[in-house]
Design a protein around this motif. Sequence first.
Motif, short mmCIF file in Angstrom:
data_model
loop_
_atom_site.label_atom_id
_atom_site.label_comp_id
_atom_site.label_asym_id
_atom_site.label_seq_id
_atom_site.Cartn_x
_atom_site.Cartn_y
_atom_site.Cartn_z
N LEU A 1 -7.21 14.29 3.54
CA LEU A 1 -7.23 13.61 2.25
C LEU A 1 -7.11 12.09 2.45
CD1 LEU A 1 -7.37 13.54 -0.80
CD2 LEU A 1 -4.91 14.02 -0.87
N LYS A 2 -6.27 11.67 3.37
CA LYS A 2 -6.13 10.24 3.66
C LYS A 2 -7.48 9.66 4.08
CE LYS A 2 -3.03 7.05 6.05
NZ LYS A 2 -1.70 6.97 6.64
N LYS A 3 -8.22 10.37 4.92
CA LYS A 3 -9.54 9.92 5.35
C LYS A 3 -10.48 9.78 4.14
CE LYS A 3 -9.64 11.83 10.02
NZ LYS A 3 -10.29 12.81 10.90
N VAL B 1 0.12 4.90 -6.28
CA VAL B 1 1.05 4.21 -5.38
C VAL B 1 0.47 4.47 -4.00
CG1 VAL B 1 3.43 4.03 -4.55
CG2 VAL B 1 2.98 4.56 -6.97
N PRO B 2 -0.37 3.55 -3.52
CA PRO B 2 -1.31 3.84 -2.43
C PRO B 2 -0.73 3.90 -1.01
CG PRO B 2 -1.51 1.56 -3.09
CD PRO B 2 -0.53 2.19 -4.03
N CYS B 3 0.04 4.95 -0.76
CA CYS B 3 0.59 5.13 0.58
C CYS B 3 -0.50 5.44 1.61
CB CYS B 3 1.66 6.21 0.58
SG CYS B 3 1.13 7.79 -0.08
N HIS B 4 -1.67 5.87 1.13
CA HIS B 4 -2.78 6.15 2.05
C HIS B 4 -3.29 4.88 2.73
CE1 HIS B 4 -4.72 5.21 -1.81
NE2 HIS B 4 -5.74 4.76 -1.09
N GLY C 1 8.81 4.46 6.88
CA GLY C 1 7.96 5.64 7.06
C GLY C 1 8.51 6.84 6.31
N GLY C 2 9.83 7.02 6.37
CA GLY C 2 10.47 8.12 5.65
C GLY C 2 10.31 7.99 4.15
N ALA C 3 10.48 6.77 3.64
CA ALA C 3 10.33 6.53 2.21
C ALA C 3 8.89 6.75 1.77
CB ALA C 3 10.78 5.11 1.86
N ILE C 4 7.94 6.28 2.57
CA ILE C 4 6.53 6.47 2.23
C ILE C 4 6.20 7.96 2.16
CG2 ILE C 4 4.17 6.17 3.10
CD1 ILE C 4 5.07 3.35 4.06
N GLY C 5 6.78 8.73 3.06
CA GLY C 5 6.57 10.18 3.05
C GLY C 5 7.09 10.86 1.80
N LYS C 6 7.96 10.19 1.06
CA LYS C 6 8.53 10.74 -0.18
C LYS C 6 7.85 10.18 -1.43
CE LYS C 6 12.79 12.48 1.50
NZ LYS C 6 12.19 13.27 2.52
N ASN C 7 6.80 9.38 -1.24
CA ASN C 7 6.08 8.82 -2.38
C ASN C 7 5.56 9.96 -3.25
OD1 ASN C 7 4.38 7.45 -4.16
ND2 ASN C 7 2.77 7.16 -2.65
N PRO C 8 6.01 10.04 -4.51
CA PRO C 8 5.59 11.14 -5.36
C PRO C 8 4.26 10.93 -6.08
CG PRO C 8 7.20 9.82 -6.52
CD PRO C 8 7.04 9.21 -5.15
N VAL C 9 3.74 9.70 -6.08
CA VAL C 9 2.55 9.42 -6.87
C VAL C 9 1.41 8.98 -5.95
CG1 VAL C 9 1.57 8.15 -8.82
CG2 VAL C 9 3.99 8.80 -8.86
N LEU C 10 0.74 9.97 -5.37
CA LEU C 10 -0.39 9.69 -4.50
C LEU C 10 -1.44 8.86 -5.22
CD1 LEU C 10 -1.03 13.25 -3.01
CD2 LEU C 10 0.34 11.40 -2.04
N ILE C 11 -2.13 8.07 -4.50
CA ILE C 11 -3.28 7.27 -4.92
C ILE C 11 -2.87 6.06 -5.76
CG2 ILE C 11 -5.58 7.25 -5.99
CD1 ILE C 11 -5.69 10.31 -5.35
N GLY D 1 0.72 9.80 9.83
CA GLY D 1 1.11 10.84 8.88
C GLY D 1 0.80 10.53 7.42
N PHE D 2 0.52 11.58 6.69
CA PHE D 2 0.27 11.50 5.26
C PHE D 2 0.75 12.81 4.68
CE2 PHE D 2 -2.90 11.60 1.63
CZ PHE D 2 -2.36 10.52 0.95
#
Length: 166
Positions: free
Chosen positions: A152-154, A131-134, A119-129, A145-146
């Motif tokens: 935006l996640k919705k 790298v689809p953490c959503h 979860g912590g690593a996902i929160g640091k994902n720098p490339v939204l969309i 969390g997003f």
Amino acid sequence: MHLYWTRLEDEQCSLVLAATDQGVCCVGITLEEIQEWGSKHLGDAELVEAPEKMALYKSQLQEYLAGERTIFDLPLDLKGTPFQLKVFEALQQIPYGSTVSYADIAEAIGNPKAVRAVGGAIGKNPVLIAVPCHRVIGKNGTLTGFSSGIPLKKKLLTIEKVPFKD
């Protein structure tokens, strides 16, 4: 070294895209986020507004937001710890229109007990969309969390026609 950037203004969202000569490295909501990321990961890189250099990245994101693209074909320049990079790689394996849980990602990287660290690593994902953490949601199907906000996640999950619990 240069950190190239441009804005993407769309009816779905407003984003700032950034790339190095190696590929997309950061997608954020504000230019300040991009500057902060650049300072942390690239040191004294010069921030250069470069819409022409960013045109491919921007067009692929626009196609995604319009529901016309399901897979990104972009070079990425991901930065992070070895653990974070493993998580970012696992995120890229989540198919369009699907969701997984944090536990699923922990399992995918071979560390099933590392759910919180994932979860912590996902929160640091720098490339939204791209790298689809959503696409990572709670085990019970609820949105969790997003870093760029649940609204935006919705929107992103709605584009992909993914059912979720509010």
